[in-house]
Structures are given as structure tokens and as C-alpha cells.
Motif scaffolding. Structure first.
Motif, short mmCIF file in Angstrom:
data_model
loop_
_atom_site.label_atom_id
_atom_site.label_comp_id
_atom_site.label_asym_id
_atom_site.label_seq_id
_atom_site.Cartn_x
_atom_site.Cartn_y
_atom_site.Cartn_z
N LYS A 20 3.29 4.31 5.44
CA LYS A 20 2.26 4.23 4.41
C LYS A 20 1.06 3.44 4.92
O LYS A 20 1.20 2.46 5.66
N ASP A 21 -0.14 3.90 4.51
CA ASP A 21 -1.36 3.19 4.90
C ASP A 21 -1.37 1.76 4.33
O ASP A 21 -0.84 1.50 3.24
N ILE A 22 -1.99 0.86 5.09
CA ILE A 22 -2.13 -0.53 4.66
C ILE A 22 -3.60 -0.83 4.39
O ILE A 22 -4.47 -0.47 5.18
N GLN A 23 -3.87 -1.46 3.28
CA GLN A 23 -5.24 -1.89 2.96
C GLN A 23 -5.48 -3.23 3.67
O GLN A 23 -5.39 -4.30 3.08
N TRP A 24 -5.80 -3.15 4.95
CA TRP A 24 -5.84 -4.33 5.80
C TRP A 24 -6.74 -5.44 5.26
O TRP A 24 -6.33 -6.60 5.22
N LEU A 25 -7.94 -5.08 4.88
CA LEU A 25 -8.91 -6.08 4.44
C LEU A 25 -9.06 -6.14 2.93
O LEU A 25 -9.83 -6.95 2.41
N LEU A 26 -8.34 -5.29 2.21
CA LEU A 26 -8.47 -5.22 0.75
C LEU A 26 -7.23 -5.74 0.03
O LEU A 26 -7.27 -5.94 -1.19
N ASP A 27 -6.16 -5.96 0.76
CA ASP A 27 -4.92 -6.47 0.17
C ASP A 27 -4.82 -7.96 0.49
O ASP A 27 -4.85 -8.37 1.65
N PRO A 28 -4.68 -8.82 -0.55
CA PRO A 28 -4.58 -10.27 -0.29
C PRO A 28 -3.44 -10.65 0.63
O PRO A 28 -3.51 -11.68 1.32
N GLU A 29 -2.39 -9.86 0.69
CA GLU A 29 -1.26 -10.18 1.55
C GLU A 29 -1.53 -9.88 3.02
O GLU A 29 -0.85 -10.42 3.90
N TRP A 30 -2.50 -8.99 3.29
CA TRP A 30 -2.79 -8.58 4.66
C TRP A 30 -4.14 -9.07 5.17
O TRP A 30 -4.36 -9.09 6.40
N ALA A 31 -5.04 -9.47 4.29
CA ALA A 31 -6.42 -9.77 4.70
C ALA A 31 -6.49 -10.93 5.69
O ALA A 31 -7.16 -10.84 6.73
N LEU A 32 -5.81 -12.03 5.37
CA LEU A 32 -5.88 -13.20 6.26
C LEU A 32 -5.25 -12.90 7.61
O LEU A 32 -5.78 -13.31 8.65
N LEU A 33 -4.16 -12.17 7.62
CA LEU A 33 -3.52 -11.79 8.88
C LEU A 33 -4.43 -10.88 9.69
O LEU A 33 -4.51 -11.01 10.92
N SER A 34 -5.14 -9.97 9.02
CA SER A 34 -6.04 -9.06 9.71
C SER A 34 -7.18 -9.82 10.37
O SER A 34 -7.53 -9.57 11.54
N VAL A 35 -7.78 -10.76 9.65
CA VAL A 35 -8.86 -11.57 10.22
C VAL A 35 -8.32 -12.42 11.37
O VAL A 35 -9.00 -12.62 12.38
N SER A 36 -7.09 -12.90 11.24
CA SER A 36 -6.49 -13.69 12.30
C SER A 36 -6.32 -12.87 13.58
O SER A 36 -6.54 -13.37 14.68
N ILE A 37 -5.92 -11.60 13.43
CA ILE A 37 -5.75 -10.73 14.59
C ILE A 37 -7.08 -10.55 15.33
O ILE A 37 -7.13 -10.65 16.57
N SER A 39 -9.28 4.48 5.53
CA SER A 39 -9.16 5.94 5.66
C SER A 39 -9.43 6.46 7.07
O SER A 39 -8.75 7.37 7.53
N ILE A 40 -10.40 5.89 7.76
CA ILE A 40 -10.74 6.39 9.10
C ILE A 40 -10.35 5.41 10.20
O ILE A 40 -10.60 5.67 11.38
N GLY A 41 -9.76 4.30 9.83
CA GLY A 41 -9.40 3.28 10.82
C GLY A 41 -8.27 3.72 11.72
O GLY A 41 -7.36 4.45 11.32
N MET A 42 -8.31 3.24 12.97
CA MET A 42 -7.32 3.64 13.96
C MET A 42 -5.92 3.13 13.60
O MET A 42 -4.92 3.81 13.85
N PHE A 43 -5.84 1.95 13.01
CA PHE A 43 -4.53 1.37 12.71
C PHE A 43 -3.76 2.21 11.69
O PHE A 43 -2.57 2.46 11.86
N ASN A 44 -4.44 2.65 10.64
CA ASN A 44 -3.76 3.47 9.64
C ASN A 44 -3.43 4.86 10.19
O ASN A 44 -2.41 5.46 9.81
N ARG A 45 -4.27 5.38 11.05
CA ARG A 45 -3.95 6.66 11.68
C ARG A 45 -2.72 6.52 12.57
O ARG A 45 -1.89 7.43 12.66
N PHE A 46 -2.61 5.39 13.24
CA PHE A 46 -1.44 5.14 14.08
C PHE A 46 -0.18 5.05 13.22
O PHE A 46 0.87 5.58 13.58
N LEU A 47 -0.29 4.39 12.05
CA LEU A 47 0.86 4.32 11.14
C LEU A 47 1.24 5.71 10.62
O LEU A 47 2.41 6.02 10.42
N GLY A 48 0.19 6.57 10.40
CA GLY A 48 0.44 7.92 9.90
C GLY A 48 1.24 8.76 10.87
O GLY A 48 1.98 9.67 10.46
#
Length: 308
Positions: free
Chosen positions: A160-177, A146-155
Motif C-alpha cells: 500500500k502507498d504511504i503518505q510520506w509527508l502527509l501522515d504524522p507517523e511518517w513525516a518526521l521519519l521522511s524528513v530524517s531520511i 502518486s508519482i514518487g519513486m518510493f510509492n512506485r517501488f512499494l507498488g
């Protein structure tokens, strides 16, 4: 009389074993602090881990019942361990190539002789001075839904907002970044040092012959930089297999074990579930995996390294 003396075989004086071993004893004396430290913090834990991998243990970590290879059998039949292995392999594939390519790109930029380039060299290498814990907390806020810079940038672009660390499809990629960013400074600095050791006369001669930038990069820079690249690839790959801190702070192995890397799985099995036997078996498996990958890299990768 003199001929008789000369005919006698000359026998050098005998030197005692204590005197002959003087150099060896001196060397061992200098090595003694390192031997003690390695024995306490490396060799003993390693052999203790191998020993415990054949036992069921109590909550204090003491061997209770010898089970042979059952801990290893349990691992290879466990869906959770298979997921950890898959996540670890994907994590290595995400982080290692991206880190090396970005570090090489930044090092090539920072190696140019431009006014004020020292400032950018400092910025590019600044992640070396940031701890894993501090950087992970910063990334935790950046990935906040909700307050993260990445989702604000997407807005801004109406996405659409991405659940970076809460979505199994995005979590590993987010930690990798976050891991790529954290390791970038060290890799950049090592590669920059390798670039600055390349003889300038090679570039001057190629310019006289009319060679372009990309030709010089392919024919001079990369071959002369290959020992440095080989070193940094090996170190980065080993570090990727051993990643723990950012996983613990950002995701704790979730969601749905999508970021449950083997090292974090070892931690959970040992210090949360108190199953030290299976945790030791995982540690042995990880050690063998890193050893095999390193040997293969030396066997096949070192052939392409130019040391002259």
C-alpha cells in the motif's frame, strides 16, 4: 672605585607601557576584522535575543512591555512547544546515529585499496556539493504520494502507498531520511580523512599476529579514529538541533506539527505570528539545550577518546 661601582645595584632602563603593549596591540589589530564580524553577526544578535525574551514586542520587533519570565512560562505551558521539543529530540535520535554509522561504513569501504575506488569516494562525498533547497526539492518528488519513486517501488511488491509527508507517523521519519542523505557526504569525508591518518604499521603488525578484520576494527580502527568520531558526532548533533531548510520546503512543520522542530517553531513565531518575545525565548532555550548537550558530550564522551 671599581668595587664601589660593582656594589651598586644595576637598574635596567624603564620601558614605557606603549612599548610593552606593542605585541598585544599588534595581535588585536590582526584580530580586529574577526572581532567586528563576530560582534555584528554573533554577539549582538545573541544579546539582543536574550533581551527581547523578557519583553512583549510590536510587529517591528521592538520591545514594548517588560514581562520578565512570562515568555518562558508560556513556553513550558504550551502544548505546541512541548510537541516541538519532542519532535526535535526524536529528529536528533533518528539522524545523528544513522548518519555516523552509514558514514563510517562507507568510509571503511572507500578506504580499501582497490582499483577505481576514487570514483566511489567522489560519489559518496557528492552530497556536500548540493544545497539544502535543491536536495529538498528532489526529495519532495521522491516522496510524492502518486508519482514518487518510493510509492512506485512499494507498488511493485503490491504494498500500500504511504503518505510520506502527509501522515504524522511518517513525516518526521521522511524528513530524517533526507537529512541523513544530505549530511552523509561531509561526515564520510571527515571520517575517511581520519582513517587515512592511521599508521599502516599497526595493521601490518596485527596481521602478523593473526588478528582478523573485525578484531582490527574494534581494537585499532575505532580507538585510533575516536578523535575524528568525537568531532563529527558533536558537529552532526549541533546541526541536527539547528535543522530548518528541509523542514520549510518539505513539510512546513506539519502535518499536525509532527515535524515542527524548534528552529522552525522560532521562525513561525517570529516571522509569521510576529511574536518576537516568545520566539526569542525559544531561541534562548535552544541555545541552552545545545550548550548543555555539548558540555555533557565533552565531559563523558571525551574520556573515551584516544589522542595517541
Amino acid at each position: 672605585m671599581s668595587s664601589a661601582l660593582n656594589s651598586k645595584e644595576y637598574k635596567p632602563p624603564k620601558i614605557s607601557f606603549w612599548r610593552r603593549s606593542l605585541n598585544a596591540r599588534t595581535a588585536l589589530l590582526y584580530l580586529l576584522p574577526s572581532i567586528v564580524l563576530f560582534s555584528v553577526f554573533v554577539f549582538y544578535p545573541m544579546f539582543r535575543t536574550i533581551y527581547l525574551s523578557f519583553f512583549l514586542t510590536d510587529q517591528q520587533g521592538h520591545a514594548a512591555l517588560f514581562v520578565g519570565l512570562e515568555n518562558y512560562t508560556y513556553l513550558f505551558e504550551s502544548d505546541s512547544f512541548k510537541q516541538s521539543t519532542k519532535a526535535t529530540i526524536l529528529f536528533v535520535l533518528y539522524t545523528v546515529p544513522a548518519t555516523i554509522i552509514l558514514a563510517l561504513f562507507l568510509a571503511l569501504l572507500a578506504n580499501e585499496k582497490l582499483k577505481g575506488i576514487g570514483f566511489f569516494r567522489t560519489i559518496f562525498s557528492s552530497t556536500m556539493g548540493i544545497s539544502v533547497a535543491a536536495s529538498s526539492v528532489v526529495w519532495l518528488f521522491l516522496f510524492h504520494p502518486s508519482i514518487g519513486m518510493f510509492n512506485r517501488f512499494l507498488g511493485i511488491f503490491g504494498l500500500k502507498d504511504i503518505q510520506w509527508l502527509l501522515d504524522p507517523e511518517w513525516a518526521l521519519l521522511s524528513v530524517s531520511i533526507s537529512t541523513i542523505w544530505l549530511n552523509l557526504g561531509f561526515s564520510f569525508l571527515i571520517i575517511l580523512g581520519g582513517l587515512q591518518n592511521i599508521d599502516e604499521h599497526l595493521y601490518e603488525s596485527s596481521k602478523i599476529d593473526g588478528a582478523g578484520y573485525f578484531y582490527r576494527l574494534r581494537r585499532i580502527t575505532i580507538p585510533m579514529l575516536s578523535p575524528t568520531l568525537f568531532f563529527i558526532i558533536t558537529i552532526t548533533m549541533i546541526n541536527a538541533f539547528q535543522t530548518f531548510g528541509q523542514i520549510d520546503i518539505l513539510t512546513k512543520g506539519g502535518p499536525s506539527e509532527s515535524t515542527n522542530l524548534i528552529v522552525y517553531s522560532i521562525y513561525k513565531e517570529a516571522f509569521i505570528n510576529y511574536q518576537f518575545g516568545t520566539a526569542s525565548a525559544q531561541a534562548v532555550f535552544l541555545f541552552i539545550t545545545i550548550l548543555i548537550v555539548t558540555i555533557l558530550q565533552f565531559k563523558f564522551g571525551e574520556k573515551k577518546v584516544h589522542y595517541q
